[in-house]
Design a protein around this motif. Structure first.
Motif, PDB file in Angstrom:
ATOM      1  N   GLU A 129       1.033  -1.919  -0.289  1.00 42.77           N
ATOM      2  CA  GLU A 129       0.065   0.237  -0.209  1.00 42.77           C
ATOM      3  C   GLU A 129       1.034   0.688  -0.667  1.00 42.77           C
ATOM      4  OE1 GLU A 129      -2.719   0.203   3.462  1.00 42.77           O
ATOM      5  OE2 GLU A 129      -3.614  -2.202   3.238  1.00 42.77           O
ATOM      6  N   TYR A 130       0.513   2.678  -0.656  1.00 42.97           N
ATOM      7  CA  TYR A 130       1.180   3.412  -0.582  1.00 42.97           C
ATOM      8  C   TYR A 130      -0.164   4.359  -0.360  1.00 42.97           C
ATOM      9  CZ  TYR A 130      -0.347   4.421  -5.349  1.00 42.97           C
ATOM     10  OH  TYR A 130      -0.577   5.117  -6.345  1.00 42.97           O
ATOM     11  N   MET A 131       0.839   5.730   0.015  1.00 46.10           N
ATOM     12  CA  MET A 131      -0.118   6.929  -0.406  1.00 46.10           C
ATOM     13  C   MET A 131       0.915   8.478  -0.374  1.00 46.10           C
ATOM     14  SD  MET A 131      -0.352   9.911   2.066  1.00 46.10           S
ATOM     15  CE  MET A 131       0.364  10.052   3.275  1.00 46.10           C
ATOM     16  N   ALA A 132       0.511   9.151  -1.529  1.00 46.45           N
ATOM     17  CA  ALA A 132       1.576  10.318  -2.068  1.00 46.45           C
ATOM     18  C   ALA A 132       0.453  11.633  -1.913  1.00 46.45           C
ATOM     19  CB  ALA A 132       1.611   9.848  -3.432  1.00 46.45           C
ATOM     20  N   SER A 133       1.312  12.313  -1.638  1.00 46.79           N
ATOM     21  CA  SER A 133       0.907  13.908  -1.090  1.00 46.79           C
ATOM     22  C   SER A 133       1.058  14.484  -2.098  1.00 46.79           C
ATOM     23  CB  SER A 133      -0.206  13.711   0.125  1.00 46.79           C
ATOM     24  OG  SER A 133       0.730  14.412   0.583  1.00 46.79           O
ATOM     25  N   LEU A 148      17.623  -7.003 -15.416  1.00 46.41           N
ATOM     26  CA  LEU A 148      16.304  -6.366 -15.073  1.00 46.41           C
ATOM     27  C   LEU A 148      15.281  -7.591 -14.834  1.00 46.41           C
ATOM     28  CD1 LEU A 148      14.132  -4.370 -13.995  1.00 46.41           C
ATOM     29  CD2 LEU A 148      14.090  -3.567 -16.330  1.00 46.41           C
ATOM     30  N   LEU A 149      14.043  -8.034 -14.120  1.00 43.84           N
ATOM     31  CA  LEU A 149      13.636  -8.850 -14.269  1.00 43.84           C
ATOM     32  C   LEU A 149      12.427  -8.532 -14.169  1.00 43.84           C
ATOM     33  CD1 LEU A 149      14.598 -11.066 -11.318  1.00 43.84           C
ATOM     34  CD2 LEU A 149      15.038 -11.686 -14.193  1.00 43.84           C
ATOM     35  N   ALA A 150      11.620  -7.830 -13.472  1.00 45.85           N
ATOM     36  CA  ALA A 150      11.101  -6.586 -13.709  1.00 45.85           C
ATOM     37  C   ALA A 150      10.090  -5.334 -13.262  1.00 45.85           C
ATOM     38  CB  ALA A 150       9.415  -7.596 -13.402  1.00 45.85           C
ATOM     39  N   LYS A 151       8.819  -4.953 -13.903  1.00 44.05           N
ATOM     40  CA  LYS A 151       8.983  -3.512 -13.585  1.00 44.05           C
ATOM     41  C   LYS A 151       7.708  -3.176 -13.589  1.00 44.05           C
ATOM     42  CE  LYS A 151      11.225   0.009 -15.609  1.00 44.05           C
ATOM     43  NZ  LYS A 151      11.775   1.031 -15.983  1.00 44.05           N
ATOM     44  N   GLY A 152       7.382  -2.936 -11.823  1.00 44.24           N
ATOM     45  CA  GLY A 152       6.143  -2.012 -11.798  1.00 44.24           C
ATOM     46  C   GLY A 152       5.374  -0.503 -12.105  1.00 44.24           C
ATOM     47  N   SER A 153       4.129  -1.115 -12.265  1.00 42.37           N
ATOM     48  CA  SER A 153       3.456   0.277 -12.604  1.00 42.37           C
ATOM     49  C   SER A 153       3.442   1.240 -11.902  1.00 42.37           C
ATOM     50  CB  SER A 153       1.650   0.673 -12.420  1.00 42.37           C
ATOM     51  OG  SER A 153       1.083  -0.987 -13.127  1.00 42.37           O
ATOM     52  N   PRO A 154       3.991   2.343 -12.216  1.00 39.90           N
ATOM     53  CA  PRO A 154       4.094   3.468 -11.733  1.00 39.90           C
ATOM     54  C   PRO A 154       3.437   4.615 -10.270  1.00 39.90           C
ATOM     55  CG  PRO A 154       4.707   4.288 -14.285  1.00 39.90           C
ATOM     56  CD  PRO A 154       3.307   2.935 -13.495  1.00 39.90           C
ATOM     57  N   ILE A 155       4.151   4.528  -9.615  1.00 37.95           N
ATOM     58  CA  ILE A 155       3.355   5.078  -8.289  1.00 37.95           C
ATOM     59  C   ILE A 155       2.987   6.615  -7.649  1.00 37.95           C
ATOM     60  CG2 ILE A 155       3.624   5.738  -5.560  1.00 37.95           C
ATOM     61  CD1 ILE A 155       5.032   3.070  -5.082  1.00 37.95           C
ATOM     62  N   GLN A 156       2.047   7.587  -8.488  1.00 42.74           N
ATOM     63  CA  GLN A 156       2.000   8.850  -8.820  1.00 42.74           C
ATOM     64  C   GLN A 156       1.190   9.237  -7.973  1.00 42.74           C
ATOM     65  OE1 GLN A 156       3.179  10.100 -11.052  1.00 42.74           O
ATOM     66  NE2 GLN A 156       3.469   8.868 -13.255  1.00 42.74           N
ATOM     67  N   ASP A 157       0.772  10.379  -7.258  1.00 44.55           N
ATOM     68  CA  ASP A 157       0.310  10.855  -6.722  1.00 44.55           C
ATOM     69  C   ASP A 157      -0.826  10.285  -6.275  1.00 44.55           C
ATOM     70  OD1 ASP A 157       0.195  14.133  -4.996  1.00 44.55           O
ATOM     71  OD2 ASP A 157      -1.284  13.623  -5.608  1.00 44.55           O
ATOM     72  N   SER A 158      -1.369  10.512  -5.081  1.00 40.38           N
ATOM     73  CA  SER A 158      -2.861  10.007  -4.661  1.00 40.38           C
ATOM     74  C   SER A 158      -3.728  11.068  -4.122  1.00 40.38           C
ATOM     75  CB  SER A 158      -2.843   8.372  -4.207  1.00 40.38           C
ATOM     76  OG  SER A 158      -2.095   8.967  -2.618  1.00 40.38           O
ATOM     77  N   GLY A 159      -3.761  12.110  -3.871  1.00 39.67           N
ATOM     78  CA  GLY A 159      -4.124  13.315  -3.483  1.00 39.67           C
ATOM     79  C   GLY A 159      -4.759  12.734  -1.576  1.00 39.67           C
ATOM     80  N   ARG A 201      -3.041   4.135  -1.100  1.00 42.62           N
ATOM     81  CA  ARG A 201      -4.056   2.677  -2.346  1.00 42.62           C
ATOM     82  C   ARG A 201      -2.926   1.460  -2.432  1.00 42.62           C
ATOM     83  NH1 ARG A 201      -6.911   5.736  -6.281  1.00 42.62           N
ATOM     84  NH2 ARG A 201      -6.794   7.961  -6.056  1.00 42.62           N
ATOM     85  N   THR A 202      -4.043   0.850  -2.873  1.00 42.75           N
ATOM     86  CA  THR A 202      -2.943  -0.538  -3.256  1.00 42.75           C
ATOM     87  C   THR A 202      -2.291  -0.852  -4.313  1.00 42.75           C
ATOM     88  OG1 THR A 202      -4.658  -2.115  -4.069  1.00 42.75           O
ATOM     89  CG2 THR A 202      -4.589  -2.092  -1.279  1.00 42.75           C
ATOM     90  N   PHE A 203      -1.321  -1.602  -4.531  1.00 48.94           N
ATOM     91  CA  PHE A 203      -0.489  -2.285  -5.351  1.00 48.94           C
ATOM     92  C   PHE A 203      -0.002  -3.435  -5.754  1.00 48.94           C
ATOM     93  CE2 PHE A 203       2.934  -0.932  -3.354  1.00 48.94           C
ATOM     94  CZ  PHE A 203       4.315  -2.473  -3.360  1.00 48.94           C
ATOM     95  N   GLU A 204       0.460  -4.140  -6.474  1.00 57.71           N
ATOM     96  CA  GLU A 204       0.717  -5.740  -6.808  1.00 57.71           C
ATOM     97  C   GLU A 204       1.883  -5.382  -8.231  1.00 57.71           C
ATOM     98  OE1 GLU A 204      -2.220  -8.951  -8.556  1.00 57.71           O
ATOM     99  OE2 GLU A 204      -2.341  -7.972  -6.550  1.00 57.71           O
ATOM    100  N   MET A 205       2.717  -6.488  -7.653  1.00 57.63           N
ATOM    101  CA  MET A 205       3.240  -6.340  -9.420  1.00 57.63           C
ATOM    102  C   MET A 205       4.116  -8.147  -9.092  1.00 57.63           C
ATOM    103  SD  MET A 205       7.714  -5.103  -9.800  1.00 57.63           S
ATOM    104  CE  MET A 205       8.162  -6.026  -8.471  1.00 57.63           C
ATOM    105  N   ASP A 206       3.562  -8.628 -10.768  1.00 57.97           N
ATOM    106  CA  ASP A 206       4.302  -9.446 -10.300  1.00 57.97           C
ATOM    107  C   ASP A 206       5.344 -10.013 -11.032  1.00 57.97           C
ATOM    108  OD1 ASP A 206       2.147 -10.790  -9.146  1.00 57.97           O
ATOM    109  OD2 ASP A 206       0.689 -11.139 -11.711  1.00 57.97           O
TER     110      ASP A 206
END
Length: 402
Positions: free
Chosen positions: A314-318, A339-350, A354-359
């Motif tokens: 989980e992350y929170m960005a302000s 490099l094996l994998a790259k996840g979706s970018p973490i951006q501002d969440s107001g 929010r949750t995230f996951e990366m396989d």
């Protein structure tokens, strides 16, 4: 998911024992070194110690070895219990008589540091390694001998020496850390002494500073699997694939916890701190100041033998101002950090959590230790700087069906 002993052992490789002829050469070198050190110490004492003022053993100029032998024998003849005379006679005695003189010195001064050195050297010459190690341990524990520490380090680098030292590890809190220091000074492979370090850790015979320094040596040599094995032993319990993912525990340096570059706040491009979160316990707070910062922002080496895995969290960005955001990425550690994998970018969440996951998949040739890192999606932003606030919590890695 936790790491089991079977998984860990399957991921490692078996160490080949050293050949016996190489061990014999090492013993010979150790014996000669100890004899030279003992002789030097005795010669230094021979003109400084005068426990019988009426019978000085040193004139104003150094005597001939033959004259010194005669004077020392005369002292012993007058007083067979003259321990200094016996110990001073050792380095100037002919080889044919050295065994007899050593017996005499041992009888009157068995725990004298120099006599212990000669006794250890004689035991090595006879191939009596168990006795030699016992004497060296005594010399190191009670006399703090640097030479004994070096000799024990060289013996500990051999299979036979390690086996004999196992019986002394239980009471090694005072002397074994010095052996590890000598391992580093002599540039011996730190992995060779790992079985003894593990046993010492089980016996609570290793100070925290020694454990950290030794693990750092293993990691610096690229022996990550050995270091991870020690990490498991130190915890004495199952360890999750991602350690301290909730950030509730204090960080453990030189281990397999979270790593980041520590910089004074006035100069930091990103300030990394554990802070209390509402109804969350502690969370990891990343405060970006607009200054440049080192990469990666955050890293943890993880035990990940070949297979498929999932990172969740989980992350929170302000007020987070970044062109590309932040990415979780996974690299191999054994084949050029590919490099094996790259996840979706973490951006501002107001300011909303929010949750995230990366396989990601780890190939068999990647090695059992991978590197999970947090980086800016656009690498140039490390030099240009980012502004804003990001918090992380409840991170975990699980192994999934491939």
């Amino acid at each position: 998911m936790t790491v089991t002993a079977m998984e860990f052992e399957a991921a490692g490789t078996r160490r080949l024992p050293l050949s016996r002829w190489l061990f014999a050469v090492a013993v010979t070198v150790l014996s000669a070194t100890l004899l030279w050190v003992a002789a030097r110490a005795h010669l230094e004492y021979s003109c400084t110690v005068k426990d019988t003022p009426y019978l000085p053993i040193c004139p104003e100029t150094s005597p001939d070895p033959g004259d010194l032998r005669s004077e020392l024998r005369d002292r012993i003849h007058r007083n067979p219990g003259d321990s200094w005379a016996w110990t001073l006679l050792l380095p100037v005695t002919a080889d044919a008589e050295k065994e007899a003189v050593l017996r005499g010195a041992t009888a009157v001064a068995p725990n004298n540091a120099t006599v212990l050195r000669w006794r250890a050297a004689a035991a090595l010459d006879r191939g009596e390694l168990e006795e030699a190690i016992s004497l060296l341990v005594q010399l190191l524990e009670y006399r703090g001998s640097r030479d004994a520490a070096g000799a024990l380090a060289q013996l500990a680098s051999t299979p036979e020496g390690r086996e004999l030292l196992q019986g002394h590890i239980k009471d090694s809190k005072r002397w074994f850390p010095r052996v590890l220091d000598s391992f580093s000074a002599l540039k011996l492979p730190p992995g060779d002494v790992l079985p003894l370090v593990v046993e010492a850790a089980k016996q609570d015979a290793l100070p925290p500073s020694t454990r950290r320094a030794y693990m750092q040596q293993l990691r610096a040599r690229g022996q990550l699997l050995d270091a991870y094995g020690l990490w498991l032993t130190l915890h004495k319990r199952q360890v999750p694939l991602l350690y301290n993912g909730s950030f509730d525990n204090a960080f453990v340096p030189e281990g397999f916890d979270w790593e980041f570059t520590s910089v004074t706040r006035s100069r930091a491009g990103v300030v990394v701190e554990q802070q209390p979160g509402a109804k969350r316990g502690l969370v990891l707070e990343l405060e970006f100041t607009g200054r440049r910062f080192a990469l990666p922002i955050l890293r943890q080496l993880i035990f990940a033998p070949g297979g498929a895995y999932r990172l969740e969290g989980e992350y929170m960005a302000s007020k987070f101002r970044s062109e590309g955001g932040l990415n979780w990425v996974v690299y191999c550690t054994s084949n050029g950090s590919s490099l094996l994998a790259k996840g979706s970018p973490i951006q501002d969440s107001g300011g909303i959590w929010r949750t995230f996951e990366m396989d990601f998949k780890v190939p068999a040739d990647c090695g059992p230790i991978a590197s999970l890192q947090l980086e800016p999606a656009q690498k140039y932003e490390a030099a240009a700087g980012i502004r804003g606030h990001v918090e992380l919590d409840a991170l975990k890695i699980t192994r999934v069906e491939d």
